[in-house]
Design a protein around this motif. Structure first.
Motif, PDB file in Angstrom:
ATOM      1  N   GLY B  76      39.649  38.451  44.666  1.00 60.44           N
ATOM      2  CA  GLY B  76      38.741  39.602  44.482  1.00 60.44           C
ATOM      3  C   GLY B  76      38.890  40.624  43.678  1.00 60.44           C
ATOM      4  O   GLY B  76      39.550  40.407  42.558  1.00 60.44           O
ATOM      5  N   PRO B  77      38.279  41.795  43.562  1.00 55.99           N
ATOM      6  CA  PRO B  77      38.006  42.613  42.725  1.00 55.99           C
ATOM      7  C   PRO B  77      39.252  43.787  42.523  1.00 55.99           C
ATOM      8  O   PRO B  77      39.212  44.678  41.840  1.00 55.99           O
ATOM      9  CB  PRO B  77      36.597  43.106  42.709  1.00 55.99           C
ATOM     10  CG  PRO B  77      36.334  43.166  44.079  1.00 55.99           C
ATOM     11  CD  PRO B  77      37.295  42.166  44.715  1.00 55.99           C
ATOM     12  N   THR B  78      40.019  43.643  43.796  1.00 56.59           N
ATOM     13  CA  THR B  78      41.050  44.994  43.686  1.00 56.59           C
ATOM     14  C   THR B  78      42.422  44.535  43.310  1.00 56.59           C
ATOM     15  O   THR B  78      42.660  43.534  43.101  1.00 56.59           O
ATOM     16  CB  THR B  78      40.898  45.461  45.215  1.00 56.59           C
ATOM     17  OG1 THR B  78      41.263  44.381  45.978  1.00 56.59           O
ATOM     18  CG2 THR B  78      39.493  46.080  45.484  1.00 56.59           C
ATOM     19  N   HIS B  79      43.079  45.560  43.163  1.00 51.18           N
ATOM     20  CA  HIS B  79      44.405  45.329  42.354  1.00 51.18           C
ATOM     21  C   HIS B  79      45.489  44.418  43.320  1.00 51.18           C
ATOM     22  O   HIS B  79      46.437  44.209  42.841  1.00 51.18           O
ATOM     23  CB  HIS B  79      45.178  46.972  42.341  1.00 51.18           C
ATOM     24  CG  HIS B  79      45.697  47.547  43.696  1.00 51.18           C
ATOM     25  ND1 HIS B  79      44.767  47.987  44.357  1.00 51.18           N
ATOM     26  CD2 HIS B  79      46.637  47.167  44.304  1.00 51.18           C
ATOM     27  CE1 HIS B  79      45.079  48.382  45.484  1.00 51.18           C
ATOM     28  NE2 HIS B  79      46.653  47.782  45.446  1.00 51.18           N
ATOM     29  N   ASP B  81      44.720  41.849  44.285  1.00 51.18           N
ATOM     30  CA  ASP B  81      44.091  40.369  44.425  1.00 51.18           C
ATOM     31  C   ASP B  81      44.936  39.741  43.074  1.00 51.18           C
ATOM     32  O   ASP B  81      44.507  40.045  41.834  1.00 51.18           O
ATOM     33  CB  ASP B  81      42.584  40.349  44.274  1.00 51.18           C
ATOM     34  CG  ASP B  81      41.929  40.696  45.401  1.00 51.18           C
ATOM     35  OD1 ASP B  81      42.231  40.080  46.432  1.00 51.18           O
ATOM     36  OD2 ASP B  81      41.080  41.628  45.159  1.00 51.18           O
ATOM     37  N   TYR B 109      24.501  39.544  39.709  1.00 53.43           N
ATOM     38  CA  TYR B 109      24.311  41.079  39.928  1.00 53.43           C
ATOM     39  C   TYR B 109      22.885  41.324  39.630  1.00 53.43           C
ATOM     40  O   TYR B 109      22.280  42.117  40.184  1.00 53.43           O
ATOM     41  CB  TYR B 109      25.507  41.908  39.449  1.00 53.43           C
ATOM     42  CG  TYR B 109      26.819  41.627  40.269  1.00 53.43           C
ATOM     43  CD1 TYR B 109      26.812  42.176  41.651  1.00 53.43           C
ATOM     44  CD2 TYR B 109      27.930  41.086  39.786  1.00 53.43           C
ATOM     45  CE1 TYR B 109      28.021  42.002  42.472  1.00 53.43           C
ATOM     46  CE2 TYR B 109      28.869  40.789  40.586  1.00 53.43           C
ATOM     47  CZ  TYR B 109      28.974  41.291  42.017  1.00 53.43           C
ATOM     48  OH  TYR B 109      30.147  41.171  42.663  1.00 53.43           O
ATOM     49  N   ALA B 119      35.199  46.750  37.429  1.00 54.81           N
ATOM     50  CA  ALA B 119      35.760  45.872  38.715  1.00 54.81           C
ATOM     51  C   ALA B 119      35.176  44.530  38.950  1.00 54.81           C
ATOM     52  O   ALA B 119      35.776  43.500  39.176  1.00 54.81           O
ATOM     53  CB  ALA B 119      35.662  46.851  39.841  1.00 54.81           C
ATOM     54  N   ARG B 120      33.912  44.434  38.876  1.00 53.98           N
ATOM     55  CA  ARG B 120      33.284  43.153  39.322  1.00 53.98           C
ATOM     56  C   ARG B 120      33.742  42.182  38.077  1.00 53.98           C
ATOM     57  O   ARG B 120      34.001  40.960  38.332  1.00 53.98           O
ATOM     58  CB  ARG B 120      31.930  43.360  39.438  1.00 53.98           C
ATOM     59  CG  ARG B 120      31.456  44.001  40.561  1.00 53.98           C
ATOM     60  CD  ARG B 120      29.934  44.125  40.715  1.00 53.98           C
ATOM     61  NE  ARG B 120      29.707  44.962  41.863  1.00 53.98           N
ATOM     62  CZ  ARG B 120      28.761  45.936  42.198  1.00 53.98           C
ATOM     63  NH1 ARG B 120      28.053  46.369  41.153  1.00 53.98           N
ATOM     64  NH2 ARG B 120      28.691  46.612  43.539  1.00 53.98           N
ATOM     65  N   ILE B 154      37.788  34.826  52.210  1.00 51.21           N
ATOM     66  CA  ILE B 154      36.585  34.772  53.390  1.00 51.21           C
ATOM     67  C   ILE B 154      36.082  33.577  53.618  1.00 51.21           C
ATOM     68  O   ILE B 154      35.814  32.711  53.057  1.00 51.21           O
ATOM     69  CB  ILE B 154      35.538  35.408  52.624  1.00 51.21           C
ATOM     70  CG1 ILE B 154      36.125  37.012  52.229  1.00 51.21           C
ATOM     71  CG2 ILE B 154      34.247  35.729  53.959  1.00 51.21           C
ATOM     72  CD1 ILE B 154      34.859  38.092  51.674  1.00 51.21           C
TER      73      ILE B 154
END
Lengths: 245, 245
Positions: B76-79, B81, B109, B119-120, B154
């Protein structure tokens, strides 16, 4: 048992039926939740087939590395149940019918008007030096040898064995959790979260996306053994998230 | 893809949330069932934490040993990941924003009137040499590098990625299954089953206990790649079980 600072564990799930997809493993999730509650850090899970060399190799790797190894599966009465033998081999000890385990089985089957047949007696085969773990559902005990805890594969029976062995385990500081639900997709809070993680390096922060009323939302999970640091970090993060445009 | 005789695989589940028990892993069960259906033998599952050295070590061990390694989680986009970086490190290749992945994200998007933020864009970071795996739910692609298939955590998104990558995989002979339900506890049929296993060494036989109307019953599962041998072994076993007193 005495408390150590960090107590670690691995789970080793044994069974072809899990790897074929026929049976879905629930035990590792149950053990994971339980260990978190009692202050043991689950660091790794492995699932391997009913093959002695595979089980022995996994046991050797995991028991050298973690405080405890919890195994599930492969301790029934049929020829494909080879976990007890594999554990004996991994420890280099002998295995045979344990008089204590045999007495438990005899009492269990006597109480039901059933005979202790050879097949049932097979479930009393326990590696030398192991302590028995009570099974108050179906008699046949699990066992603990060194740092390896051997439990049944049937989830209800695994659960009572896990409960029975818990008082014997060393535990450490409990990992506490704070969860923040945020009505935004992960990507909109990623930068805020990363900066916050840098400010609180001792509080582990994770972000888990989910759908809320059909729209992407996020759960932020903060983890620490210190309740004060956790409360601080969670409150500050909430403020920062609420401040976002 | 061409068919090999035996194609093997491992699953590597990446995520602290699984090890803490907060999230129950469903992906490895889904992958297990799918691989069995398409003729790939799942031999091992591991779950490791969001720690780069752990992921790299597990990838190195598993990809050397099995035809394919399927990973889930951490893209995903967070730290937190870090899977894509760990895969790049395991292969010793560079990682950066892939123009193809970026174009996919931009289109996704744009179609929703949203901006492709930094982030994306992080989700377009792909190791050099990898092929993208389509994600028809939420845009951000998975990828395949060498024999490693990297998918989202997911479950719904993992499932569409698994479907998308399937045509690219070599598959082998399908493992077929016959199941016999027997209204007896395991211990009453253990000797019969073991003798039968000796007569059919090429047909793997397992016994799985369950409760039927509150009484112990057993499922006998026979597995073989030969439909004839499987039918034979199952029919003979049924006859022998029915003959028991």
């Amino acid at each position: 048992m005495p408390s150590a600072d960090i107590v670690t564990a691995a789970v080793l799930v044994i069974g072809d039926e899990i790897l074929s997809g026929r049976t879905k493993d629930k035990n590792s999730g149950t053990i994971a939740s339980h260990l978190t509650e009692i202050g043991i850090r689950l660091r790794e899970v492995r699932v391997v087939a009913d093959i002695e060399t595979e089980i022995v190799a996994a046991l050797a790797a995991l028991r050298a590395r973690y405080t405890y190894v919890f195994t599930t599966g492969g301790i029934g009465p049929t020829h494909d149940d080879i976990t007890a033998d594999a554990v004996a081999k991994a420890f280099g000890v002998s295995i045979g019918v344990s008089p204590d385990a045999e007495a438990i089985l005899k009492a269990y089957y006597d109480g039901r008007g059933l005979e202790l047949t050879d097949a049932r007696r097979r479930m009393a085969r326990i590696p030398a030096g192991a302590s028995l773990i009570e099974n108050r559902i179906s008699g046949a005990p699990g066992f603990m040898l060194g740092n390896v805890i051997v439990m049944a594969g049937i989830p209800d029976i695994m659960a009572v064995m896990l409960e029975a062995v818990t008082p014997l385990l060393a535990t450490g500081a409990r990992m506490l959790t704070a969860t923040l639900s945020v009505n935004r997709p992960e990507s909109e809070i990623a930068a805020t979260l990363e900066a916050h993680q840098r400010r609180y390096p001792d509080v582990a922060m994770g972000c888990y996306p989910y759908l809320f009323e059909g729209r992407p939302a996020s759960e932020l999970v903060l983890r620490s053994t210190s309740p004060n640091r956790l409360d601080d970090a969670a409150a500050m993060l909430r403020t920062e998230i609420d401040r976002l445009a």
